[in-house]
Design a protein around this motif. Structure first.
Motif, PDB file in Angstrom:
ATOM      1  N   LYS A 134       2.688 -19.654  32.754  1.00 56.07           N
ATOM      2  CA  LYS A 134       3.080 -18.539  33.613  1.00 56.07           C
ATOM      3  C   LYS A 134       4.566 -18.290  33.423  1.00 56.07           C
ATOM      4  CE  LYS A 134       0.207 -20.573  37.030  1.00 56.07           C
ATOM      5  NZ  LYS A 134       0.130 -21.201  38.315  1.00 56.07           N
ATOM      6  N   GLY A 135       4.978 -17.081  33.669  1.00 59.28           N
ATOM      7  CA  GLY A 135       6.394 -16.766  33.589  1.00 59.28           C
ATOM      8  C   GLY A 135       6.777 -15.813  34.694  1.00 59.28           C
ATOM      9  N   PHE A 136       8.014 -15.883  35.105  1.00 54.51           N
ATOM     10  CA  PHE A 136       8.537 -15.002  36.140  1.00 54.51           C
ATOM     11  C   PHE A 136       9.839 -14.401  35.628  1.00 54.51           C
ATOM     12  CE2 PHE A 136       5.972 -18.101  38.373  1.00 54.51           C
ATOM     13  CZ  PHE A 136       5.227 -17.299  39.223  1.00 54.51           C
ATOM     14  N   ALA A 137      10.107 -13.172  36.035  1.00 57.55           N
ATOM     15  CA  ALA A 137      11.338 -12.510  35.622  1.00 57.55           C
ATOM     16  C   ALA A 137      11.908 -11.707  36.771  1.00 57.55           C
ATOM     17  CB  ALA A 137      11.067 -11.582  34.437  1.00 57.55           C
ATOM     18  N   VAL A 138      13.205 -11.656  36.834  1.00 64.69           N
ATOM     19  CA  VAL A 138      13.903 -10.787  37.776  1.00 64.69           C
ATOM     20  C   VAL A 138      14.587  -9.719  36.927  1.00 64.69           C
ATOM     21  CG1 VAL A 138      15.706 -10.652  39.514  1.00 64.69           C
ATOM     22  CG2 VAL A 138      14.250 -12.679  39.379  1.00 64.69           C
ATOM     23  N   THR A 139      14.355  -8.470  37.260  1.00 62.71           N
ATOM     24  CA  THR A 139      14.852  -7.386  36.410  1.00 62.71           C
ATOM     25  C   THR A 139      15.629  -6.358  37.224  1.00 62.71           C
ATOM     26  OG1 THR A 139      12.842  -6.101  36.707  1.00 62.71           O
ATOM     27  CG2 THR A 139      12.897  -7.621  34.843  1.00 62.71           C
ATOM     28  N   LYS A 140      16.380  -5.545  36.523  1.00 66.67           N
ATOM     29  CA  LYS A 140      17.008  -4.367  37.114  1.00 66.67           C
ATOM     30  C   LYS A 140      17.016  -3.286  36.056  1.00 66.67           C
ATOM     31  CE  LYS A 140      21.800  -5.547  36.158  1.00 66.67           C
ATOM     32  NZ  LYS A 140      23.139  -5.677  36.709  1.00 66.67           N
ATOM     33  N   SER A 141      16.967  -2.033  36.505  1.00 66.31           N
ATOM     34  CA  SER A 141      16.957  -0.920  35.563  1.00 66.31           C
ATOM     35  C   SER A 141      18.379  -0.613  35.102  1.00 66.31           C
ATOM     36  CB  SER A 141      16.325   0.313  36.205  1.00 66.31           C
ATOM     37  OG  SER A 141      17.104   0.745  37.292  1.00 66.31           O
ATOM     38  N   ALA A 142      18.503   0.360  34.209  1.00 69.43           N
ATOM     39  CA  ALA A 142      19.811   0.708  33.650  1.00 69.43           C
ATOM     40  C   ALA A 142      20.728   1.344  34.691  1.00 69.43           C
ATOM     41  CB  ALA A 142      19.638   1.651  32.464  1.00 69.43           C
ATOM     42  N   ASP A 143      20.144   1.961  35.726  1.00 71.51           N
ATOM     43  CA  ASP A 143      20.981   2.674  36.697  1.00 71.51           C
ATOM     44  C   ASP A 143      20.881   2.146  38.127  1.00 71.51           C
ATOM     45  OD1 ASP A 143      18.403   3.536  37.250  1.00 71.51           O
ATOM     46  OD2 ASP A 143      18.978   5.622  37.574  1.00 71.51           O
TER      47      ASP A 143
END
Length: 81
Positions: free
Chosen positions: A51-60
């Motif tokens: 399993k994997g988890f990620a925290v992301t944010k967009s370009a703006d």
């Protein structure tokens, strides 16, 4: 010894990439609690080997919407919401 610690590695034939849109650890926790209360088995998700988890944010923005996150996952490039 499991494959991660073994000196021999077999390249996987296929990789299944599943994305839970808007699903975080809190959602998984509440589903587990409901499953324990209602059924005598856990979530299939808990039986997966990897399993994997990620925290992301967009370009703006500091918060990513579904379209921007799907674009980033598919292309490897961040985009605006």
């Amino acid at each position: 010894m499991d494959k991660a610690n073994s000196t021999q590695y077999v390249k996987p034939k296929n990789v299944i990439f599943m994305i839970g849109d808007g699903m975080g650890l809190n959602d998984i926790t509440i589903c587990n609690k409901f499953s324990d209360f209602k059924f005598d088995f856990g979530l299939v998700l808990d039986q997966l080997k990897n399993k994997g988890f990620a925290v992301t944010k967009s370009a703006d923005s500091a918060v990513t919407d579904s379209a921007a996150s799907a674009t980033a996952l598919a292309t490897g490039t961040k985009t605006a919401n």
